[in-house]
Write a protein that holds these residues in place. Structure first.
Motif, PDB file in Angstrom:
ATOM      1  N   GLU A   1      14.852 -34.526 -41.714  1.00  0.00           N
ATOM      2  CA  GLU A   1      15.508 -33.723 -42.750  1.00  0.00           C
ATOM      3  C   GLU A   1      16.839 -34.350 -43.175  1.00  0.00           C
ATOM      4  N   VAL A   2      17.639 -34.781 -42.221  1.00  0.00           N
ATOM      5  CA  VAL A   2      18.935 -35.398 -42.543  1.00  0.00           C
ATOM      6  C   VAL A   2      18.721 -36.684 -43.330  1.00  0.00           C
ATOM      7  N   ARG A   3      17.811 -37.509 -42.877  1.00  0.00           N
ATOM      8  CA  ARG A   3      17.617 -38.826 -43.498  1.00  0.00           C
ATOM      9  C   ARG A   3      16.953 -38.736 -44.862  1.00  0.00           C
ATOM     10  N   SER A   4      16.052 -37.802 -45.067  1.00  0.00           N
ATOM     11  CA  SER A   4      15.338 -37.740 -46.345  1.00  0.00           C
ATOM     12  C   SER A   4      16.076 -36.919 -47.401  1.00  0.00           C
ATOM     13  N   SER A   5      16.825 -35.919 -46.973  1.00  0.00           N
ATOM     14  CA  SER A   5      17.464 -35.031 -47.943  1.00  0.00           C
ATOM     15  C   SER A   5      18.851 -35.485 -48.364  1.00  0.00           C
TER      16      SER A   5
END
Length: 60
Positions: free
Chosen positions: A18-22
């Motif tokens: 979630e952190v890396r993609s968003s």
């Protein structure tokens, strides 16, 4: 014997993804998922090291 992990591996993987993609801040994702922000920050750093995107010791 090591202490049991507080968070399941599936939650760790989901949170890092979630952190890396968003592109959302670690603190926001951590709050939404009920995770301590510094725990999530360390998971993201470890994932980056494992992927060769940052310097550090890999878990392999």
């Amino acid at each position: 014997m090591p202490a049991p992990r507080k968070y399941p591996d599936e939650l760790r993987e989901r949170a890092v993804r979630e952190v890396r993609s968003s592109g959302r801040p670690v603190a926001h994702v951590a709050r939404d998922l009920g995770i301590h922000k510094e725990a999530l920050r360390s998971w993201v750093r470890q994932a980056e090291a494992d992927a060769g995107e940052a310097s550090g010791t890999t878990t392999y």
